[in-house]
Design an enzyme around this catalytic site. Structure first.
Site, PDB file in Angstrom:
ATOM      1  N   LYS A 105       6.314  -7.138  -0.944  1.00 19.73           N
ATOM      2  CA  LYS A 105       6.667  -7.343   0.469  1.00 19.73           C
ATOM      3  C   LYS A 105       6.979  -8.815   0.731  1.00 19.73           C
ATOM      4  CE  LYS A 105       4.049  -3.296   1.863  1.00 19.73           C
ATOM      5  NZ  LYS A 105       2.783  -2.749   2.367  1.00 19.73           N
TER       6      LYS A 105
ATOM      7  N   GLN B 104      -3.224  -4.215   4.237  1.00 19.37           N
ATOM      8  CA  GLN B 104      -2.789  -3.440   3.069  1.00 19.37           C
ATOM      9  C   GLN B 104      -3.837  -2.399   2.659  1.00 19.37           C
ATOM     10  OE1 GLN B 104       0.325  -3.613   1.542  1.00 19.37           O
ATOM     11  NE2 GLN B 104      -0.436  -1.769   0.533  1.00 19.37           N
TER      12      GLN B 104
ATOM     13  N   ASP C  85       3.581  -1.977  10.826  1.00 18.98           N
ATOM     14  CA  ASP C  85       3.475  -0.698  10.106  1.00 18.98           C
ATOM     15  C   ASP C  85       3.680   0.470  11.071  1.00 18.98           C
ATOM     16  OD1 ASP C  85       3.090  -0.997   7.351  1.00 18.98           O
ATOM     17  OD2 ASP C  85       0.981  -1.541   7.590  1.00 18.98           O
TER      18      ASP C  85
END
Ligand code: NAD
Length: 296
Positions: free
Chosen positions: A53, A97, A120
């Site tokens: 990412k 994460q 997200d």
């Protein structure tokens, strides 16, 4: 049969994002968006995903930072790290994460991430707003799948779609998006789970199958109609002594057997994964623009 190439499609999407980042920077005093990732512990998969990412951010001109917390951090300490990132005006997007250590309650953390920085798209505010058809940060993986279909000329309006899996991060938001009143929605959606008794019959009656079960080999050729579009979200590490890493990534779909029956099919890896990362970058840019327009 055409391969739905997520790598290539994500590269096009990322080029659009890069262009927009550079176009906007002079309007905001040279400032570019910034993503913060929180990692708790040192799970190797988490570290790999965050590295990917960060690399993708850098390629698009998006800044990034990682807040690493020890594996024995308490819930309160992780919450506090998130709270600090919420309050930091230099940060536009926050991701925590997964997987987290078992003693950390990920659902509780969702209540503490600012919805405006929730790139997200997992917080109750964003999931709820999406379900109501309101402006929101859309869940990254399903939004990436919609973009993969759209950029490859596949619409869902009027189609029968099976979604395998009902998780809060893939299956449920995917079904919500497919129900929206738009060309990339307007589908008749069946959401399947591990207790669905007649999976084969349901799949065989659908023009589009989106599988997010995490069960390698779940979708077999006799379950798929001729000409179906098959999107494989599943990403499971399976032992493979022939690889240096000792494992390979397997999707839910028996690719070799199913592909000849499909009009389009995603590979694993190289299908949904790169689109999820591009979707995250897109949401980070969106968060940046919205926060600037509200003048922080
Ligand atoms: P999850 O474990 O939370 O949910 C899995 C769902 O699949 C459950 O709802 C379960 O009921 C259903 N299921 C399991 N076995 C089934 C069966 N035999 N028949 C029908 N339904 C069944 O998983 P998740 O977090 O949604 O992830 C699913 C998969 O997608 C995993 O392999 C994950 O690694 C992958 N994933 C990939 C990306 C990406 O960007 N490529 C993103 C998120 C998740």
């Amino acid at each position: 049969m055409t391969i739905l190439d997520g790598k290539q499609t994500a590269a096009q999407w990322r080029a659009d994002i890069t262009h927009r980042v550079h176009e906007l920077a002079p309007l905001y005093g040279g400032r570019t968006p910034k993503l913060a990732a929180v990692i708790v512990g040192d799970d190797p998969a988490s570290v790999t995903y965050v590295n990917l990412k960060q690399k993708a951010c850098a390629e698009c001109g998006i800044r990034s930072t990682v807040k690493r917390l020890p594996a024995d951090s308490t819930q309160q300490q992780v919450r506090e790290a998130v709270r600090r990132l919420n309050a930091n005006s230099d940060i536009d997007g926050i991701i925590v994460q997964q997987p987290l250590p078992p003693h950390i309650d990920s659902k509780d953390l969702l209540l503490h991430i600012s919805p405006k920085k929730d790139v997200d798209g997992f917080t109750p505010d964003n999931i709820g707003r999406m379900a109501l058809g309101l402006d929101c940060m859309r869940a990254a993986t399903p939004a990436g799948i919609v973009e993969l279909l759209r950029r490859n000329g596949i619409t869902t309006r009027g189609k029968r779609v099976a979604v395998i899996g009902r998780s809060n991060i893939v299956g449920r938001p995917m079904a919500s998006m497919l129900l929206e009143k738009s060309e990339m929605g307007d589908a008749t959606v069946t959401v399947c789970n591990s207790s669905t008794p007649d999976l084969k019959e349901i799949l065989a009656g659908c023009e589009i199958i989106i599988s997010a079960a995490g069960c390698p080999g779940l979708v077999q050729a006799d379950m798929v109609a001729e000409g179906a579009v098959v999107v494989d979200v599943g990403t499971t590490r399976v032992a493979d002594p022939s690889r240096r890493s000792g494992y390979r990534l397997a999707g839910d779909v028996d690719f070799d057997a199913v592909a000849p029956k499909c009009s389009y099919i995603t590979p694993v890896p190289g299908g949904v994964g790169p689109m999820t990362i591009a979707s995250l970058l897109h949401n980070t840019l969106t968060a940046f623009v919205r926060r600037r327009r509200r003048t922080l």
